[in-house]
Design a protein around this motif. Structure first.
Motif, PDB file in Angstrom:
ATOM      1  N   HIS A  15       0.834  -1.199   0.000  1.00  0.00           N
ATOM      2  CA  HIS A  15       0.000   0.000   0.000  1.00  0.00           C
ATOM      3  C   HIS A  15       0.870   1.252   0.000  1.00  0.00           C
ATOM      4  N   ASP A  16       0.309   2.351  -0.483  1.00  0.00           N
ATOM      5  CA  ASP A  16       1.028   3.617  -0.494  1.00  0.00           C
ATOM      6  C   ASP A  16       1.427   4.023   0.922  1.00  0.00           C
ATOM      7  N   GLY A  17       2.558   4.739   1.002  1.00  0.00           N
ATOM      8  CA  GLY A  17       3.021   5.238   2.279  1.00  0.00           C
ATOM      9  C   GLY A  17       4.535   5.211   2.361  1.00  0.00           C
ATOM     10  N   THR A  18       5.068   5.736   3.463  1.00  0.00           N
ATOM     11  CA  THR A  18       6.496   5.711   3.731  1.00  0.00           C
ATOM     12  C   THR A  18       6.792   4.613   4.754  1.00  0.00           C
ATOM     13  N   TYR A  19       7.656   3.700   4.369  1.00  0.00           N
ATOM     14  CA  TYR A  19       8.034   2.566   5.209  1.00  0.00           C
ATOM     15  C   TYR A  19       9.426   2.885   5.771  1.00  0.00           C
ATOM     16  N   ARG A  20       9.505   3.130   7.061  1.00  0.00           N
ATOM     17  CA  ARG A  20      10.755   3.576   7.673  1.00  0.00           C
ATOM     18  C   ARG A  20      11.524   2.379   8.232  1.00  0.00           C
ATOM     19  N   PHE A  21      12.720   2.175   7.703  1.00  0.00           N
ATOM     20  CA  PHE A  21      13.556   1.033   8.054  1.00  0.00           C
ATOM     21  C   PHE A  21      14.569   1.435   9.119  1.00  0.00           C
ATOM     22  N   SER A  22      14.538   0.746  10.248  1.00  0.00           N
ATOM     23  CA  SER A  22      15.583   0.914  11.248  1.00  0.00           C
ATOM     24  C   SER A  22      16.642  -0.184  11.112  1.00  0.00           C
ATOM     25  N   GLU A  23      16.285  -1.252  10.389  1.00  0.00           N
ATOM     26  CA  GLU A  23      17.231  -2.302  10.025  1.00  0.00           C
ATOM     27  C   GLU A  23      16.748  -2.950   8.739  1.00  0.00           C
ATOM     28  N   GLY A  24      17.681  -3.546   8.002  1.00  0.00           N
ATOM     29  CA  GLY A  24      17.314  -4.175   6.744  1.00  0.00           C
ATOM     30  C   GLY A  24      16.489  -5.436   6.957  1.00  0.00           C
ATOM     31  N   ILE A  25      15.728  -5.791   5.937  1.00  0.00           N
ATOM     32  CA  ILE A  25      14.929  -7.014   5.958  1.00  0.00           C
ATOM     33  C   ILE A  25      15.668  -8.087   5.171  1.00  0.00           C
ATOM     34  N   ILE A  26      15.794  -9.272   5.764  1.00  0.00           N
ATOM     35  CA  ILE A  26      16.482 -10.396   5.123  1.00  0.00           C
ATOM     36  C   ILE A  26      15.450 -11.354   4.528  1.00  0.00           C
ATOM     37  N   TYR A  27      15.659 -11.676   3.266  1.00  0.00           N
ATOM     38  CA  TYR A  27      14.854 -12.702   2.586  1.00  0.00           C
ATOM     39  C   TYR A  27      15.792 -13.834   2.189  1.00  0.00           C
ATOM     40  N   ASP A  28      15.572 -15.025   2.728  1.00  0.00           N
ATOM     41  CA  ASP A  28      16.442 -16.179   2.491  1.00  0.00           C
ATOM     42  C   ASP A  28      15.669 -17.227   1.701  1.00  0.00           C
ATOM     43  N   ALA A  29      16.110 -17.484   0.471  1.00  0.00           N
ATOM     44  CA  ALA A  29      15.444 -18.502  -0.358  1.00  0.00           C
ATOM     45  C   ALA A  29      15.724 -19.921   0.130  1.00  0.00           C
ATOM     46  N   LYS A  30      16.705 -20.083   0.990  1.00  0.00           N
ATOM     47  CA  LYS A  30      17.030 -21.368   1.624  1.00  0.00           C
ATOM     48  C   LYS A  30      17.236 -22.483   0.607  1.00  0.00           C
ATOM     49  N   GLY A  31      17.924 -22.139  -0.476  1.00  0.00           N
ATOM     50  CA  GLY A  31      18.273 -23.138  -1.469  1.00  0.00           C
ATOM     51  C   GLY A  31      17.194 -23.446  -2.480  1.00  0.00           C
ATOM     52  N   THR A  32      16.036 -22.813  -2.373  1.00  0.00           N
ATOM     53  CA  THR A  32      14.959 -23.038  -3.337  1.00  0.00           C
ATOM     54  C   THR A  32      15.124 -22.094  -4.533  1.00  0.00           C
TER      55      THR A  32
ATOM     56  N   ASN B 130       0.955   4.045 -10.498  1.00  0.00           N
ATOM     57  CA  ASN B 130       0.528   5.255  -9.779  1.00  0.00           C
ATOM     58  C   ASN B 130       0.799   5.186  -8.281  1.00  0.00           C
ATOM     59  N   SER B 131       1.479   4.161  -7.844  1.00  0.00           N
ATOM     60  CA  SER B 131       1.764   3.994  -6.419  1.00  0.00           C
ATOM     61  C   SER B 131       2.668   5.118  -5.902  1.00  0.00           C
ATOM     62  N   GLN B 132       2.510   5.430  -4.630  1.00  0.00           N
ATOM     63  CA  GLN B 132       3.345   6.415  -3.937  1.00  0.00           C
ATOM     64  C   GLN B 132       3.962   5.722  -2.721  1.00  0.00           C
ATOM     65  N   ILE B 133       5.014   4.965  -2.963  1.00  0.00           N
ATOM     66  CA  ILE B 133       5.628   4.126  -1.938  1.00  0.00           C
ATOM     67  C   ILE B 133       7.086   4.544  -1.771  1.00  0.00           C
ATOM     68  N   ILE B 134       7.491   4.790  -0.535  1.00  0.00           N
ATOM     69  CA  ILE B 134       8.886   5.096  -0.226  1.00  0.00           C
ATOM     70  C   ILE B 134       9.388   4.111   0.823  1.00  0.00           C
ATOM     71  N   PHE B 135      10.498   3.458   0.527  1.00  0.00           N
ATOM     72  CA  PHE B 135      11.222   2.667   1.511  1.00  0.00           C
ATOM     73  C   PHE B 135      12.398   3.536   1.971  1.00  0.00           C
ATOM     74  N   ASP B 136      12.334   4.013   3.204  1.00  0.00           N
ATOM     75  CA  ASP B 136      13.262   5.013   3.721  1.00  0.00           C
ATOM     76  C   ASP B 136      14.198   4.377   4.750  1.00  0.00           C
ATOM     77  N   GLY B 137      15.491   4.333   4.417  1.00  0.00           N
ATOM     78  CA  GLY B 137      16.468   3.793   5.350  1.00  0.00           C
ATOM     79  C   GLY B 137      16.808   4.730   6.493  1.00  0.00           C
TER      80      GLY B 137
END
Length: 198
Positions: A30-47, A60-67
């Motif tokens: 959804h639209d909005g500012t997502y404030r990151f205090s730490e990074g998100i880890i995505y692990d495919a675990k060998g798949t 037309n999205s208004q999305i910000i990922f803000d570190g």
């Protein structure tokens, strides 16, 4: 099908819960500012699963990922953290993949000297550190991201890299350039404005 998220915690929980499930997943944002205090880890675990992140409103999205000048945004792991023991195996195909759409990445920071355990050797990245993933970016923007040390410090560790309808503006790397990838590059309608790299 897929889940929808509205803030950082929901995004982190959604990504963590599907990591390594062996399925192709879509997360709608959804639209909005997502404030990151730490990074998100995505692990495919060998798949070989495929993850898609996309705005609920599409182009037309208004999305910000803000570190917030505190953190990187994402770390994508092929099969756990990259180490001296796993590097040769992790470099071998096949590779998992991610599509990222409709998002602006802003104020992500990576300081190699301050994060000696955050990556293996010089393989780091300010916005996204990808341990051997194919990644496609569409309708994205990278602005005011900063990194010291390593190679290709805004995006790093990617195999095949696709970029379309994207802007890189006012990003800075003290060592290396904006991008680092080891496979094929498919770039369309992409602009680089006032970036600095040594």
């Amino acid at each position: 099908d897929g889940s929808a998220v509205s803030d950082y915690n929901e995004l982190k929980n959604a990504i963590t819960s599907i990591s390594g499930d062996g399925e192709d997943n879509i997360i709608y944002i959804h639209d909005g500012t997502y404030r990151f205090s730490e990074g998100i880890i995505y692990d495919a675990k060998g798949t070989l699963e495929h993850l898609t992140l996309k705005g609920c409103s599409g182009a037309n999205s208004q999305i910000i990922f803000d570190g917030q000048n505190l953190s990187r945004i994402f770390e994508f792991q092929k099969n756990g953290p990259l180490t001296a023991e796993t590097i040769i195996q992790d470099e071998q195909p096949p590779f998992p993949s991610v599509d990222i759409n409709d998002i602006e990445f802003r104020n992500a920071v990576w300081d190699t000297a301050a994060n000696t355990n955050g990556c293996f050797g010089n393989d780091c990245g300010s916005v996204i550190y990808a341990n051997r993933f194919h990644i496609n970016f569409n309708n994205t923007k990278f602005k005011n991201n900063y990194a010291t040390g390593g190679y290709g410090m805004i995006l790093n560790g990617i195999v095949n890299l696709g970029i379309a309808d994207t802007i890189f503006e006012e990003n800075y790397s003290s060592s290396g350039g904006v991008l680092s990838f080891s496979g094929d590059l498919d770039m369309q309608n992409t602009s680089f404005l006032n970036n600095q790299g040594m």
